[in-house]
Design a protein around this motif. Structure first.
Motif, mmCIF file in Angstrom:
data_model
loop_
_atom_site.group_PDB
_atom_site.id
_atom_site.type_symbol
_atom_site.label_atom_id
_atom_site.label_comp_id
_atom_site.label_asym_id
_atom_site.label_seq_id
_atom_site.Cartn_x
_atom_site.Cartn_y
_atom_site.Cartn_z
ATOM 1 N N CYS A 217 0.851 -1.195 0.000
ATOM 2 C CA CYS A 217 0.000 0.000 0.000
ATOM 3 C C CYS A 217 0.883 1.240 0.000
ATOM 4 O O CYS A 217 1.890 1.314 0.710
ATOM 5 C CB CYS A 217 -0.892 -0.011 1.242
ATOM 6 N N CYS B 111 -5.027 -1.852 6.750
ATOM 7 C CA CYS B 111 -4.477 -1.042 7.842
ATOM 8 C C CYS B 111 -5.262 0.226 8.135
ATOM 9 O O CYS B 111 -5.637 0.481 9.279
ATOM 10 C CB CYS B 111 -3.013 -0.729 7.554
ATOM 11 N N HIS B 112 -5.503 1.039 7.116
ATOM 12 C CA HIS B 112 -6.184 2.315 7.360
ATOM 13 C C HIS B 112 -7.321 2.538 6.370
ATOM 14 O O HIS B 112 -7.822 3.646 6.238
ATOM 15 C CB HIS B 112 -5.185 3.479 7.286
ATOM 16 N N GLY B 113 -7.675 1.504 5.653
ATOM 17 C CA GLY B 113 -8.873 1.573 4.815
ATOM 18 C C GLY B 113 -8.699 2.073 3.398
ATOM 19 O O GLY B 113 -9.695 2.324 2.708
ATOM 20 N N SER B 114 -7.475 2.243 2.954
ATOM 21 C CA SER B 114 -7.315 2.671 1.556
ATOM 22 C C SER B 114 -7.861 1.615 0.614
ATOM 23 O O SER B 114 -7.794 0.406 0.904
ATOM 24 C CB SER B 114 -5.834 2.917 1.236
ATOM 25 N N CYS C 4 -6.748 -2.244 1.422
ATOM 26 C CA CYS C 4 -5.693 -2.320 2.433
ATOM 27 C C CYS C 4 -6.341 -2.442 3.812
ATOM 28 O O CYS C 4 -7.241 -1.664 4.148
ATOM 29 C CB CYS C 4 -4.819 -1.071 2.383
ATOM 30 N N PRO D 221 -6.719 6.815 3.043
ATOM 31 C CA PRO D 221 -5.753 7.915 3.049
ATOM 32 C C PRO D 221 -4.643 7.835 1.992
ATOM 33 O O PRO D 221 -3.919 8.817 1.816
ATOM 34 C CB PRO D 221 -5.149 7.837 4.461
ATOM 35 N N HIS E 238 0.198 4.065 1.178
ATOM 36 C CA HIS E 238 0.015 4.930 2.343
ATOM 37 C C HIS E 238 1.151 4.717 3.340
ATOM 38 O O HIS E 238 2.001 5.580 3.516
ATOM 39 C CB HIS E 238 -1.358 4.673 3.006
ATOM 40 N N LYS E 239 1.209 3.561 3.951
ATOM 41 C CA LYS E 239 2.260 3.282 4.939
ATOM 42 C C LYS E 239 2.924 1.932 4.707
ATOM 43 O O LYS E 239 3.642 1.436 5.577
ATOM 44 C CB LYS E 239 1.682 3.313 6.363
ATOM 45 N N GLY E 240 2.611 1.300 3.598
ATOM 46 C CA GLY E 240 3.330 0.086 3.239
ATOM 47 C C GLY E 240 2.727 -1.237 3.671
ATOM 48 O O GLY E 240 3.348 -2.285 3.473
ATOM 49 N N CYS E 241 1.562 -1.224 4.265
ATOM 50 C CA CYS E 241 0.920 -2.503 4.583
ATOM 51 C C CYS E 241 0.645 -3.257 3.279
ATOM 52 O O CYS E 241 0.562 -2.647 2.215
ATOM 53 C CB CYS E 241 -0.410 -2.279 5.300
HETATM 54 S S1 FES Z 1 -0.988 1.394 4.953
HETATM 55 FE FE1 FES Z 1 -2.652 1.014 3.627
HETATM 56 S S2 FES Z 1 -4.131 2.407 4.247
HETATM 57 FE FE2 FES Z 1 -2.468 2.869 5.522
#
Ligand code: FES
Length: 147
Positions: A93, A112-115, A110, A127, A95-98
């Motif tokens: 992802c 982790c934060h819903g992207s 994703c 995000p 955003h933060k790499g998940c």
């Molecule tokens: S790491 Fe994927 S939405 Fe934050």
């Protein structure tokens, strides 16, 4: 009594033979069961893959990737937005790499934060603000090959 002495071992021998026969029958049944499964699975694969071996770098069969959705193979997301149109992306992802872990309702999600990302990798919902990193794939026969 020599007869009784002989009869006892015979009973053991008969029981042992019965056990061997039963075990042999079960083993044969198990083997047949495995063989029954293998041709079905192999037969299915052979109809699509026997004529051509999977090319080097193949990550999926075309048929494994649903139209209007996709699959995740290790760290690669393979999508088929339209019939015969295959795309691939890093599963990381932006955003933060998940690792994105789900394709549902036409998006790559994703946890982790819903992207959410569209099947072409573009952002559908933040995000995350950047598209998934595209990877180059080609179709070779019935396989999708990472190039
Ligand atoms: S790491 Fe994927 S939405 Fe934050």
């Amino acid at each position: 009594m020599p007869f009784d002495d002989l009869q006892f071992p015979r009973q053991h021998a008969i029981r042992a033979a019965g056990l061997v026969l039963t075990a042999g029958t079960l083993a044969a049944y198990g083997s047949e069961g495995e063989q029954d499964d293998k041709p079905a699975a192999g037969g299915e694969a052979s109809t699509s893959s026997a004529p051509t071996e999977a090319p080097s770098g193949a990550i999926a069969k075309n048929a494994d990737v649903p139209v209007g959705s996709g699959i995740i193979v290790d760290d690669v997301v393979v999508t088929q937005p339209a019939a015969g149109e295959f795309k691939a992306f890093s599963s990381s992802c932006t955003h933060k790499g998940c690792a994105v872990n789900k394709l549902a309702d036409g998006t790559i999600d994703c946890p982790c934060h819903g992207s959410k990302f569209n099947l072409d990798g573009s952002v559908a919902k933040g995000p995350a603000t950047k598209p998934l990193e595209a990877k180059s794939v080609t179709v070779e026969g019935d396989s999708i090959v990472l190039s």
